[in-house]
Design an enzyme around this catalytic site. Structure first.
Site, PDB file in Angstrom:
ATOM      1  N   GLN A  28       0.813  -1.271   0.104  1.00 19.89           N
ATOM      2  CA  GLN A  28       0.004   0.179   0.227  1.00 19.89           C
ATOM      3  C   GLN A  28       0.897   1.356  -0.126  1.00 19.89           C
ATOM      4  O   GLN A  28       0.611   2.290  -0.589  1.00 19.89           O
ATOM      5  CB  GLN A  28      -0.887   0.162   1.316  1.00 19.89           C
ATOM      6  CG  GLN A  28      -2.161   0.571   1.014  1.00 19.89           C
ATOM      7  CD  GLN A  28      -2.890   0.044   0.006  1.00 19.89           C
ATOM      8  OE1 GLN A  28      -3.566   0.718  -0.863  1.00 19.89           O
ATOM      9  NE2 GLN A  28      -3.069  -1.239  -0.145  1.00 19.89           N
ATOM     10  N   HIS A  81       2.501   2.896  -3.203  1.00 18.80           N
ATOM     11  CA  HIS A  81       1.577   3.580  -4.299  1.00 18.80           C
ATOM     12  C   HIS A  81       1.866   5.210  -4.110  1.00 18.80           C
ATOM     13  O   HIS A  81       1.918   5.866  -5.182  1.00 18.80           O
ATOM     14  CB  HIS A  81       0.069   3.764  -3.559  1.00 18.80           C
ATOM     15  CG  HIS A  81      -0.562   2.360  -4.542  1.00 18.80           C
ATOM     16  ND1 HIS A  81      -0.687   2.460  -5.877  1.00 18.80           N
ATOM     17  CD2 HIS A  81      -1.247   1.194  -3.955  1.00 18.80           C
ATOM     18  CE1 HIS A  81      -1.345   1.177  -6.134  1.00 18.80           C
ATOM     19  NE2 HIS A  81      -1.697   0.607  -5.198  1.00 18.80           N
ATOM     20  N   GLU A 133     -10.447   1.929   2.849  1.00 20.24           N
ATOM     21  CA  GLU A 133     -10.485   1.668   1.731  1.00 20.24           C
ATOM     22  C   GLU A 133     -10.401   0.193   1.359  1.00 20.24           C
ATOM     23  O   GLU A 133     -11.259  -0.712   0.658  1.00 20.24           O
ATOM     24  CB  GLU A 133      -9.414   1.950   0.955  1.00 20.24           C
ATOM     25  CG  GLU A 133      -9.709   1.967  -0.825  1.00 20.24           C
ATOM     26  CD  GLU A 133      -8.406   2.409  -1.484  1.00 20.24           C
ATOM     27  OE1 GLU A 133      -7.622   2.773  -0.951  1.00 20.24           O
ATOM     28  OE2 GLU A 133      -8.634   2.543  -2.825  1.00 20.24           O
ATOM     29  N   HIS A 134      -9.197  -0.549   2.235  1.00 20.37           N
ATOM     30  CA  HIS A 134      -9.068  -1.861   2.413  1.00 20.37           C
ATOM     31  C   HIS A 134      -8.754  -2.380   3.588  1.00 20.37           C
ATOM     32  O   HIS A 134      -8.038  -1.659   4.512  1.00 20.37           O
ATOM     33  CB  HIS A 134      -7.697  -2.362   1.444  1.00 20.37           C
ATOM     34  CG  HIS A 134      -7.575  -1.832   0.039  1.00 20.37           C
ATOM     35  ND1 HIS A 134      -6.815  -0.540  -0.248  1.00 20.37           N
ATOM     36  CD2 HIS A 134      -8.083  -2.321  -1.015  1.00 20.37           C
ATOM     37  CE1 HIS A 134      -6.942  -0.317  -1.505  1.00 20.37           C
ATOM     38  NE2 HIS A 134      -7.807  -1.347  -2.185  1.00 20.37           N
ATOM     39  N   ASP A 160      -6.238  -6.040  -6.351  1.00 24.53           N
ATOM     40  CA  ASP A 160      -6.043  -5.037  -7.203  1.00 24.53           C
ATOM     41  C   ASP A 160      -6.007  -5.580  -8.600  1.00 24.53           C
ATOM     42  O   ASP A 160      -6.179  -4.831  -9.432  1.00 24.53           O
ATOM     43  CB  ASP A 160      -4.419  -4.646  -6.947  1.00 24.53           C
ATOM     44  CG  ASP A 160      -4.418  -3.638  -5.690  1.00 24.53           C
ATOM     45  OD1 ASP A 160      -5.579  -3.146  -5.376  1.00 24.53           O
ATOM     46  OD2 ASP A 160      -3.319  -3.468  -5.227  1.00 24.53           O
ATOM     47  N   HIS A 180     -51.990  20.919  -7.440  1.00 23.96           N
ATOM     48  CA  HIS A 180     -52.098  19.492  -7.464  1.00 23.96           C
ATOM     49  C   HIS A 180     -53.126  18.794  -7.379  1.00 23.96           C
ATOM     50  O   HIS A 180     -53.541  17.649  -8.077  1.00 23.96           O
ATOM     51  CB  HIS A 180     -50.799  19.124  -6.386  1.00 23.96           C
ATOM     52  CG  HIS A 180     -49.559  19.450  -6.551  1.00 23.96           C
ATOM     53  ND1 HIS A 180     -49.038  20.680  -7.101  1.00 23.96           N
ATOM     54  CD2 HIS A 180     -48.438  18.439  -6.408  1.00 23.96           C
ATOM     55  CE1 HIS A 180     -47.583  20.442  -6.945  1.00 23.96           C
ATOM     56  NE2 HIS A 180     -47.354  19.229  -6.836  1.00 23.96           N
TER      57      HIS A 180
END
Lengths: 432, 432
Positions: free
Chosen positions: A259, A262, A327-328, A361, A420
């Protein structure tokens, strides 16, 4: 080195809250520059694309054309070795299989009052996929964005990718072809987003724009939102690993670094109940950093944003994970299934010791475009539904209108909306 | 009077494009003021709410309390007549029934490589519902926003509603109780949105904020997005009516006016293949305006934004409807089902001569929070999914990792991500 926290420490709550509140992204204010670029593309069309591409990408589109030709895409295949191509094919097939299960069903029925009622899903008419250039030009991201669109039934899928000095990643072109992308243009930046949203002489506009990009691309997507739909603007990647002492520390260290490599703003967090194991993981991170090509990035991420949280019991972990809403989330414990059932807020959960996040991934079939920056509390990963919309369908006859109409008239009057009320009463021959 | 277009006119395309491009909303730039209000609420909490409510709503929250008590909600019931209460109950029950069918199913399976894979839906932990004050304080909107949240399984549903000079609409309180709202606070404006997003001493923060509001509320929602999830920011209401000459012109006129009375920026468009029928509808609009309490608003909307589009054949209508992508589409023709099947982009379709759009506003069971301003091209009405999020679940064992791992390693290397590659290879005892 990553910071260490312990839920038994007095200052834990303050430090954990600070961790949650950390701003990991320096959002450059590029709004004015982006607004100008969008205005130029709207006004000048292709001419603006040509000029801006010369300026930013050092490429003369008059020579190459704006569109990438089918021949160029076919030629890219020869530049990809067979093992990588086979891996791309496997990934594509698995993403296709999994996402095909996400296709929503229509629902139309007649209810107990005789009302014909339901909802119908249809794909967006067209979609644009932004693919970054340079080192962030990932074929896996092409598949992850394009396949769900095609599964949704999007007829026209357009890809844009900047081509710095004329270079294009052959893997990206090959992935685009595998996934069924219909048109490719060698443009990038805010100008590409503007072209997708508003169209030019060469590029017809699309209805929805997805895909990652730098600060300019993100700002451009925000600015054209409304004119077109957009996906979520993704922040730096993140993983939380819940691990007990039965793991090989080197495996867990490898996951944290996968991770961290990245982006210097990525975040890797370990939650464990064993201090000695935590030490061993930290040591393994250091040792693996020594042989990592992207060590500089990974170290920056680990030192600045990494964290190791020691808990008295792994039972505390799910609640911490929910607060982090990562996220993960990897759960590498003996009772991984049990802990998985207790977590609510995570983009994706990787269960057990043999499920490194990296599988997700690439080849698992699940999507790797996932909610970041704690948005998993309210958002989901990219999927087929992101390329579809739902229309309510309602059909009454004279009888069912008679059954429901008076209640609608009551509520219309209660809300002070007499027109209406009239649109019902006039059909029932009732006094207004 | 509404403008008239004819697809056979030479200038049709230009005029239709102009109609599509019309800006119907004057978005006041209130961003700076809103940012200051949000900052104050974050810093001062309840004290800011009390001060701002005194200033904007002429109400002293120190006297009334910030929270609306259960006794107040119960007392509201006595102020609502039985017919209106019964109508609210019917609406609530029907919205509940229809939305219960929108609950998504989880999907977990073992694929052909032995991978345990799937997706799981969970509700957001909490949601905040903004309800406007004054004349736009609609009980129907309370039901339409609150019921899907409760169907999704949201445990904590919080409502905020401004109480100008202490007044609260009893219908709104009654609707909130019917729908299962858990907490109600008498605050409004940007300060209420800030309180929902960041919390104060009295109000715990929520994870998602929905509901309509004025320019301040809309700007506040945009500014807190990311901290919390938000729904789409709704624009003025709109209807497109496709009608043949077999309709009673007065019925169609009533439907056009029902939309127009909402807002001077609302839009009502008639598409028909019969010029005499168009004339008759226009005449009926004029005649009905004479007896309408909200005639001023309706006339402004009809004169400024109304349109009548004459087509050579009703077969042209679906394509025009898709380009308009209206919030509401009525199809009052002999072949209504056939035309319905041909339309792709609309928030809701009302099929046949006995389905006035107003039924969908109140008692049909479908949601009346629908995409406006042509966003039906890519967006859907509010539903249960807006209060849920999806988590991918992945579980490999040693064998399935062995099956998929090498492909992931290939792709990681192709993308230049060696730490990714290592997190797989280390588990397979393979060379990096």
């Amino acid at each position: 080195m990553a910071q260490r926290l312990d839920t038994r420490d007095r200052d834990f709550e303050a430090r954990f809250t600070a961790l949650l509140g950390e701003k990991r992204e320096s959002a450059a204010d590029v709004n004015d520059a982006v607004a100008k670029i969008i205005a130029r593309v709207r006004e000048e069309g292709d001419a603006a694309l040509i000029d801006l591409t010369r300026q930013f990408d050092r490429l003369d589109l008059n020579e190459t054309g704006i569109a990438v030709s089918a021949d160029e895409v076919d030629a890219a295949r020869a530049q990809v070795d067979d093992a990588t191509f086979a891996a791309l094919e496997l990934a594509n097939a698995r993403i296709l299989d999994h996402h095909s299960r996400q296709r929503p069903g229509d629902d139309r029925y007649t209810d107990d009052r005789g009302v014909d009622i339901g909802q119908r899903w249809t794909p967006v008419a067209s979609a644009g996929l932004y693919v970054p250039g340079g080192t962030a030009s990932y074929p896996s991201s092409v598949l992850m964005n394009a396949v769900p669109a095609k599964v949704a039934g999007v007829k026209r899928l357009v890809m844009v990718v900047p081509s710095r000095r004329g270079e294009l990643n052959p893997l990206v072109l090959v992935a685009a072809k595998l996934a069924g992308v219909d048109e490719i243009y060698r443009i990038g930046g805010a100008q590409a987003v503007a072209a997708l949203a508003f169209g030019t002489e060469t590029i017809k506009p699309v209805v929805k724009i997805v895909g990652p990009g730098n600060a300019y691309v993100a700002a451009a997507k925000r600015q054209v939102f409304g004119q077109v739909g957009i996906d979520m603007v993704a922040g730096p990647s993140e993983v939380v690993v819940i691990a007990d002492a039965e793991n090989d520390p080197a495996w867990i260290a490898a996951d944290l670094l996968a991770q961290a490599e990245h982006d210097a703003a990525a975040q890797s967090i370990l939650i464990t109940d064993d201090a000695a194991f935590a030490d061993a993981v930290i040591e393994a991170v250091e040792s693996q950093l020594a042989t990592l090509p992207r060590a500089e990035t990974a170290r920056a991420s680990w030192d600045d944003f990494g964290a190791v949280i020691l808990v008295a019991s792994l039972d505390e972990a799910p609640a911490l994970a929910d607060r982090l809403a990562p996220e993960h989330l990897e759960i590498a414990t003996g009772n991984a299934d049990e802990l998985t059932a207790k977590v609510s807020d995570a983009g994706a959960i990787f269960v057990g010791r043999y499920t490194p996040e990296v599988i997700g991934d690439y080849v698992a079939g699940t999507n790797h475009v996932l909610p970041t920056a704690r948005s998993a509390r309210f958002a989901s990963g990219l999927g087929v539904l992101d390329f579809m919309k739902r229309t309510s369908i309602l059909k009454l006859d004279a009888d069912s209108l008679k059954a429901l109409g008076p209640s609608a008239m009551s509520l219309a009057r209660a809300e002070g909306l007499e027109a209406h009320r009239r649109s019902v009463s006039i059909r029932l021959n009732l006094p207004e």
